[in-house]
Design an enzyme around this catalytic site. Structure first.
Site, PDB file in Angstrom:
ATOM      1  N   CYS A  58      -5.798  -4.746  -3.388  1.00 45.08           N
ATOM      2  CA  CYS A  58      -6.655  -3.890  -2.579  1.00 45.08           C
ATOM      3  C   CYS A  58      -6.488  -4.125  -1.089  1.00 45.08           C
ATOM      4  CB  CYS A  58      -8.124  -4.172  -2.895  1.00 45.08           C
ATOM      5  SG  CYS A  58      -8.543  -3.958  -4.607  1.00 45.08           S
ATOM      6  N   GLY A  83      -2.969  -0.280  -1.828  1.00 51.04           N
ATOM      7  CA  GLY A  83      -3.545   0.245  -3.063  1.00 51.04           C
ATOM      8  C   GLY A  83      -3.592   1.753  -3.020  1.00 51.04           C
ATOM      9  N   ASN A 102     -11.022  -7.545  -2.072  1.00 54.38           N
ATOM     10  CA  ASN A 102      -9.588  -7.697  -2.288  1.00 54.38           C
ATOM     11  C   ASN A 102      -9.354  -9.048  -2.929  1.00 54.38           C
ATOM     12  OD1 ASN A 102      -6.787  -7.717  -2.169  1.00 54.38           O
ATOM     13  ND2 ASN A 102      -6.749  -8.455  -0.061  1.00 54.38           N
ATOM     14  N   GLY A 103      -8.691  -9.065  -4.085  1.00 54.60           N
ATOM     15  CA  GLY A 103      -8.410 -10.330  -4.764  1.00 54.60           C
ATOM     16  C   GLY A 103      -8.781 -10.245  -6.225  1.00 54.60           C
ATOM     17  N   TYR A 159       6.187  -9.371   1.314  1.00 53.63           N
ATOM     18  CA  TYR A 159       6.211  -8.005   0.800  1.00 53.63           C
ATOM     19  C   TYR A 159       4.966  -7.176   1.092  1.00 53.63           C
ATOM     20  CZ  TYR A 159       6.078  -4.231  -2.671  1.00 53.63           C
ATOM     21  OH  TYR A 159       5.959  -3.016  -3.290  1.00 53.63           O
TER      22      TYR A 159
END
Ligand code: SF4
Length: 601
Positions: free
Chosen positions: A45, A72, A146-147, A339
């Site tokens: 996310c 995302g 996020n995670g 990335y």
């Protein structure tokens, strides 16, 4: 409360399996019936938050999410607080598909959070889209996460026993409901957040609002990124208004809190590493997964949210406090630099582009090859390809053109189009590559499907030789902290040696960057931890998580969560039963009122 980091001998690059044997089974992880359609790592996310009374916070959030879209593409959502209530709009699809002008105009407020999702935990459904709204009695909050949390199963069960309803099986919803539950029981949102941070384990960067305040907080290891920035005051941005006058450090606040200037900038660092100087007035505050989301709304980077820290931003000012103790060593996800993050973002004070360029140079030193041209696999393989070319003296050239309007749409391709695989996204520049010995740089090999097709496509286009160089080590271990590689059998490097992978993808040669080489290309996080320690021994991974390469997991993985995710013979470091929660941990914690009385506002 935080688990200590595993301090055994970290496996090195070429024996990064903690004593494991690679199974010599026929590898079909890439092509099996249940294989993912997309051979790439995915971030879970991106999160964004803004507190800026008088500004169009929904529109600012929209633009912030647009710049985080790469993190995302399954769903997008915005929640706003208008002083009286919290409103959420979320939907499956890209940001530009979810929100129209009219949608944004219907979300007035002083503060907002936004979220883009690639789901790794929980179903790919509207219910799992974020922000999650938690309404428990009169407590209304919206949460963007996020995670991935690794221990929410038992917490969810206990909340259900207490009468809390769930709409999805998402770990993020458990966090939202926990915060709502504790807030309702203690009448303090900060206490609700802190108690939740005490209980949950894993990687998280979260932004949360109620009707009046924006909160931002990170896990004790700082695994997932989250940065703070400020908007210029209105007179500096050409708009009318006065901006927000910063309070001095002596202003009132919670006992251990640091208001405004001290909270925002005390230990902050400008991109060049110098202490950041805040203006006397600001137009608002922004929190975001990456600095590129600050740039798009005209905000200035101040600093990263610290591991274990809770930031509260409201009309009372910006307040920082340590929600839970930071881990002895940070463990930021190093794959952000490889990335996930955009190359124009800053991480640890260094641009992601510069990190990737340096990885290419290091790769050229570690794995030289005779060739005619270096090409990168767009987009993340381009900066390291430039670095490889510079270091090796081999000319850099364009060899692959990316179709930017196919790869990340929400429209699912048909089976026939899916079979065309990499050709949907990349097309070779035949004139440039025909007859040449190529060095092809890519960021990683996960399942191997893309690289098989890519090498075949380059040979078909006339390449004389194809030498593959990867600017990260072998991805051998699954990630449990927010990346979609949670089953080891899917990873080609867990199944094959580099020589076998080279034969499998049909390349003339193949080499991966070493763990040590990768770490040398990124800025050290929490360098002070290594101060005084011989040879930096106190900080062997320079403040980074490298678990997907080494199997050294910074946050303990509960046996119940992780055991069946590993292949036989692999022995990860930090698989444990130590985090098993007592049956009544939620109600037990509720009886502890000490923090609440100490911090009563
Ligand atoms: Fe990042 Fe790998 Fe650690 Fe996951 S395991 S957080 S992808 S470095």
């Amino acid at each position: 409360m935080a688990e200590g980091r595993f301090r055994g001998t970290a496996p090195r690059h070429h024996d990064a399996r903690c004593g494991a044997q690679r199974d010599r089974v026929e590898y079909d992880g890439a092509l099996g019936a249940n294989a993912p359609q997309d051979d790439a790592l995915h971030e879970e996310c991106g999160v964004f938050g803004v507190w800026a009374p008088g500004r169009d916070v929904a529109r600012l959030t929209y633009f912030g999410l647009m710049s985080l879209q790469h993190r995302g593409q399954e769903s997008a959502g915005i929640a706003v607080g208008d002083g009286g209530t919290v409103m959420v709009r979320k939907e499956l699809g890209l940001v530009s598909q979810v929100f129209t002008d009219a949608d944004l105009a219907a979300l007035p407020g002083q503060l907002a959070i936004g979220h883009v999702r690639y789901g790794t935990a929980g179903a790919k459904s509207w219910e799992a889209a974020q922000p999650h709204l938690s309404t428990i009695n009169d407590v209304i909050i919206a949460l963007a996460h996020n995670g991935t949390l690794v221990n929410t199963d038992e917490l969810r069960r206990q909340l259900i026993d207490l009468g809390v309803n769930f709409l999805s099986n998402s770990d993020s919803e458990v966090a939202a409901k926990l915060i709502g539950y504790f807030t309702q029981r203690t009448s303090h949102l900060r206490e609700g957040i802190r108690k939740t941070m005490e209980l949950v384990r894993g990687g998280y960067a979260m932004a949360l609002i109620n009707e009046q305040a924006l909160y931002a907080f990170r896990d004790p290891f700082g695994i997932r990124p989250l940065v703070l920035g400020y908007l210029p005051a209105d007179d500096q941005s050409g708009q009318s208004g006065d901006g927000v006058v910063l309070k001095h450090a002596a202003a009132e606040g919670a006992a251990d809190a640091q208001p405004d200037r001290a909270a925002a900038g005390a230990a902050g660092a400008a991109p060049n590493g110098a202490a950041h100087t805040l203006p006397d007035r600001v137009g608002g505050w922004i929190v975001a997964s990456e600095t590129c989301a600050l740039d798009i709304v005209g905000a200035t980077y101040v600093r990263d949210i610290r591991p274990g820290e809770i930031l509260r931003i409201s009309a009372e000012g910006l307040v920082s406090e340590q929600g839970v103790p930071a881990a002895p060593e940070a463990a930021e996800c190093i794959f952000e630099q490889v990335y996930f993050a955009r190359p124009d973002s800053l991480m640890g004070g260094k641009s992601v582009y510069a990190c990737r360029y340096d990885m290419g140079r290091q790769l050229a030193r570690e794995a030289p090859v005779e060739a005619d041209m270096v090409i990168g696999v767009p987009d993340s393989g381009l900066p390291p390809a430039e670095g490889f070319a510079r270091e090796s003296g081999i000319p850099f050239g364009e060899g692959l053109i990316k179709n930017r309007y196919v790869a990340r749409t929400f429209i699912q391709p048909t089976q026939e189009l899916r079979a065309r695989g990499v050709r949907m996204k990349l097309n070779p520049l035949r004139d440039n590559i025909a007859g040449k010995r190529l060095v092809v740089i890519d960021d990683s090999i996960v399942r191997g499907t893309t690289m098989v097709q890519l090498v075949h496509m380059l040979r078909e286009a006339g390449a004389a030789e194809v030498h593959v160089r990867i600017n990260s080590p072998e991805v051998t271990w699954p990630c449990f902290y927010g990346i979609d590689t949670d089953v080891q059998s899917q990873l080609i490097s867990a199944n094959k040696t580099p020589e076998e992978i080279c034969a499998y993808i049909g390349a003339d040669s193949l080499a991966f960057l070493s763990v040590e080489g990768l770490l040398a290309c990124v800025p050290a996080i929490g360098e002070s931890l290594a101060d005084g320690a011989p040879d930096g021994a106190a900080c062997p991974a320079r403040g980074y998580c490298t678990a997907c390469f080494t199997g050294v997991y910074p946050v303990a993985i509960p046996e119940s969560f992780g055991r069946d995710k590993f292949m036989p013979g692999y022995d990860p470091c930090n698989l444990t039963q130590a985090t098993t929660l007592p049956r009544d941990v939620i109600t037990t914690k509720d009886r502890d009122r000490s923090w609440e009385s100490a911090h009563r506002a």
